[in-house]
Scaffold this motif. Structure first.
Motif, PDB file in Angstrom:
ATOM      1  N   ILE A   1      44.321  85.058  35.823  1.00 37.05           N
ATOM      2  CA  ILE A   1      44.852  83.714  35.620  1.00 37.05           C
ATOM      3  C   ILE A   1      45.247  83.075  36.949  1.00 37.05           C
ATOM      4  N   GLU A   2      45.452  81.762  36.900  1.00 34.06           N
ATOM      5  CA  GLU A   2      46.028  81.017  38.012  1.00 34.06           C
ATOM      6  C   GLU A   2      47.252  80.275  37.491  1.00 34.06           C
ATOM      7  N   ILE A   3      48.273  80.187  38.321  1.00 29.28           N
ATOM      8  CA  ILE A   3      49.494  79.462  37.972  1.00 29.28           C
ATOM      9  C   ILE A   3      49.737  78.414  39.046  1.00 29.28           C
ATOM     10  N   GLY A   4      49.713  77.171  38.655  1.00 33.77           N
ATOM     11  CA  GLY A   4      49.929  76.071  39.592  1.00 33.77           C
ATOM     12  C   GLY A   4      50.795  75.006  38.954  1.00 33.77           C
ATOM     13  N   TYR A   5      50.659  73.784  39.450  1.00 41.95           N
ATOM     14  CA  TYR A   5      51.507  72.709  38.928  1.00 41.95           C
ATOM     15  C   TYR A   5      50.857  71.355  39.149  1.00 41.95           C
ATOM     16  N   CYS A   6      51.327  70.389  38.372  1.00 41.78           N
ATOM     17  CA  CYS A   6      50.965  68.981  38.547  1.00 41.78           C
ATOM     18  C   CYS A   6      52.257  68.180  38.535  1.00 41.78           C
TER      19      CYS A   6
ATOM     20  N   ASN B   1      37.386  75.778  28.354  1.00 42.80           N
ATOM     21  CA  ASN B   1      37.063  76.829  27.384  1.00 42.80           C
ATOM     22  C   ASN B   1      38.062  77.974  27.502  1.00 42.80           C
ATOM     23  N   CYS B   2      39.316  77.609  27.547  1.00 48.16           N
ATOM     24  CA  CYS B   2      40.445  78.537  27.483  1.00 48.16           C
ATOM     25  C   CYS B   2      41.664  77.699  27.155  1.00 48.16           C
ATOM     26  N   SER B   3      42.714  78.330  26.678  1.00 42.22           N
ATOM     27  CA  SER B   3      43.961  77.599  26.475  1.00 42.22           C
ATOM     28  C   SER B   3      44.586  77.271  27.828  1.00 42.22           C
ATOM     29  N   GLU B   4      45.353  76.205  27.849  1.00 44.04           N
ATOM     30  CA  GLU B   4      46.167  75.856  29.017  1.00 44.04           C
ATOM     31  C   GLU B   4      47.632  75.952  28.617  1.00 44.04           C
ATOM     32  N   LEU B   5      48.421  76.662  29.416  1.00 45.27           N
ATOM     33  CA  LEU B   5      49.858  76.745  29.186  1.00 45.27           C
ATOM     34  C   LEU B   5      50.555  75.751  30.103  1.00 45.27           C
ATOM     35  N   ASN B   6      51.452  74.964  29.539  1.00 46.33           N
ATOM     36  CA  ASN B   6      52.249  74.009  30.306  1.00 46.33           C
ATOM     37  C   ASN B   6      53.727  74.289  30.101  1.00 46.33           C
ATOM     38  N   LEU B   7      54.491  74.143  31.169  1.00 47.40           N
ATOM     39  CA  LEU B   7      55.942  74.273  31.100  1.00 47.40           C
ATOM     40  C   LEU B   7      56.538  73.033  31.737  1.00 47.40           C
ATOM     41  N   ALA B   8      57.356  72.323  30.979  1.00 46.89           N
ATOM     42  CA  ALA B   8      57.904  71.038  31.419  1.00 46.89           C
ATOM     43  C   ALA B   8      59.206  71.245  32.183  1.00 46.89           C
ATOM     44  N   ALA B   9      59.187  70.964  33.489  1.00 48.20           N
ATOM     45  CA  ALA B   9      60.421  70.997  34.276  1.00 48.20           C
ATOM     46  C   ALA B   9      61.180  69.681  34.162  1.00 48.20           C
ATOM     47  N   THR B  10      60.489  68.656  33.664  1.00 47.73           N
ATOM     48  CA  THR B  10      61.105  67.361  33.360  1.00 47.73           C
ATOM     49  C   THR B  10      60.560  66.900  32.009  1.00 47.73           C
TER      50      THR B  10
ATOM     51  N   ALA C   1      61.645  58.642  38.289  1.00 45.28           N
ATOM     52  CA  ALA C   1      61.695  59.791  39.204  1.00 45.28           C
ATOM     53  C   ALA C   1      60.398  60.582  39.193  1.00 45.28           C
ATOM     54  N   GLY C   2      59.592  60.447  38.134  1.00 45.23           N
ATOM     55  CA  GLY C   2      58.340  61.181  38.027  1.00 45.23           C
ATOM     56  C   GLY C   2      58.461  62.408  37.145  1.00 45.23           C
ATOM     57  N   PHE C   3      57.441  63.269  37.199  1.00 40.63           N
ATOM     58  CA  PHE C   3      57.413  64.461  36.341  1.00 40.63           C
ATOM     59  C   PHE C   3      57.043  65.692  37.143  1.00 40.63           C
ATOM     60  N   LYS C   4      57.374  66.865  36.570  1.00 42.94           N
ATOM     61  CA  LYS C   4      56.959  68.167  37.095  1.00 42.94           C
ATOM     62  C   LYS C   4      56.462  69.010  35.936  1.00 42.94           C
ATOM     63  N   CYS C   5      55.249  69.559  36.079  1.00 46.18           N
ATOM     64  CA  CYS C   5      54.626  70.323  34.989  1.00 46.18           C
ATOM     65  C   CYS C   5      53.916  71.551  35.550  1.00 46.18           C
ATOM     66  N   LEU C   6      54.266  72.718  35.031  1.00 38.56           N
ATOM     67  CA  LEU C   6      53.574  73.956  35.379  1.00 38.56           C
ATOM     68  C   LEU C   6      52.258  74.040  34.611  1.00 38.56           C
ATOM     69  N   VAL C   7      51.217  74.579  35.246  1.00 37.30           N
ATOM     70  CA  VAL C   7      49.896  74.685  34.635  1.00 37.30           C
ATOM     71  C   VAL C   7      49.363  76.105  34.807  1.00 37.30           C
ATOM     72  N   VAL C   8      49.057  76.762  33.684  1.00 37.41           N
ATOM     73  CA  VAL C   8      48.469  78.106  33.707  1.00 37.41           C
ATOM     74  C   VAL C   8      47.099  78.050  33.044  1.00 37.41           C
ATOM     75  N   LEU C   9      46.091  78.591  33.733  1.00 38.64           N
ATOM     76  CA  LEU C   9      44.709  78.594  33.241  1.00 38.64           C
ATOM     77  C   LEU C   9      44.023  79.883  33.691  1.00 38.64           C
ATOM     78  N   THR C  10      42.828  80.143  33.174  1.00 40.19           N
ATOM     79  CA  THR C  10      42.067  81.273  33.682  1.00 40.19           C
ATOM     80  C   THR C  10      41.667  80.991  35.129  1.00 40.19           C
ATOM     81  N   ASP C  11      41.596  82.058  35.905  1.00 35.81           N
ATOM     82  CA  ASP C  11      41.369  81.934  37.338  1.00 35.81           C
ATOM     83  C   ASP C  11      40.041  81.239  37.640  1.00 35.81           C
ATOM     84  N   GLY C  12      40.082  80.317  38.591  1.00 38.09           N
ATOM     85  CA  GLY C  12      38.891  79.575  38.996  1.00 38.09           C
ATOM     86  C   GLY C  12      38.728  78.229  38.328  1.00 38.09           C
TER      87      GLY C  12
END
Length: 203
Positions: free
Chosen positions: A59-64, A78-87, A137-148
């Motif tokens: 997996i890869e863990i990043g943010y938008c 073609n995989c689930s995406e996990l999101n975590l809302a910091a805002t 102020a904007g948003f912060k969102c964590l993004v988890v997906l399969t690597d690549g």
């Protein structure tokens, strides 16, 4: 979309939120996307997420982070995406089954409010794009997906190809000039719905 960790939050969720809040910034304008940031969790914690949600696929863990406030486009993987809302933020969703000849009317989109601290799983059958800010102020969102995922393609795209990057199929609204100029397929029609952020009085 489906909420995850609803009844108990594992320790690594608090770690993810803390890192996102303290070690990343919201740009002054536009959005910033980091596909994979190694500061999010150690190898053992990453392997736990990879096993529980992706059957031990890497997996890869990043943010938008940013200031988007329009529907603008839809993508799917073609995989689930996990999101975590910091805002708090809003996400637009639409079902892939509503695509007709690679095209979609924006009236098929639905907006969902995602409260701060919420973790969700976005299924492969659900189209989505960048979050929309609900305050200035904007948003912060964590993004988890399969690597690549979201990395450059090895093969050349055709003008009408929805495959935009690795494991990323995308159609854009004509008003989204950044994506249009980058060669994305213009397949989203109708009103480019806008979320009007609340301008907070910080005095």
């Amino acid at each position: 979309m489906f909420p995850i960790w609803p009844s108990h939050r594992p320790a690594f969720q608090a770690n993810l939120l803390n890192t996102l809040n303290t070690q990343t910034v919201i740009p002054a304008t536009g959005n910033q996307y980091a596909r994979n940031d190694p500061q999010f969790l150690n190898d053992t914690q990453r392997q736990q997420i990879a096993r529980n949600f992706y059957g031990e696929q890497p997996i890869e863990i990043g943010y938008c982070n940013g200031h988007s406030n329009k529907l603008n486009a839809f993508e799917f993987h073609n995989c689930s995406e996990l999101n975590l809302a910091a805002t708090d933020f809003v996400l637009f969703f639409a079902e892939r089954q509503n695509l007709v000849d690679k095209r979609l009317k924006s009236s098929k989109a639905h907006a969902f409010f995602i409260p701060q601290g919420t973790a969700i799983e976005v299924y492969p059958t659900t189209m989505h794009f960048a979050p929309c800010a609900v305050d200035s102020a904007g948003f912060k969102c964590l993004v988890v997906l399969t690597d690549g995922t979201n990395s450059p393609l090895a093969s050349k795209r055709k003008p009408d190809d929805l495959l935009f990057q690795r494991n990323k199929w995308l159609l854009t609204h004509p008003e989204n000039l950044r994506m249009v100029n980058n060669g994305a397929f213009v397949g989203l029609s109708g009103i480019n719905t806008t979320i009007n952020p609340v301008v907070e009085d910080r005095l």
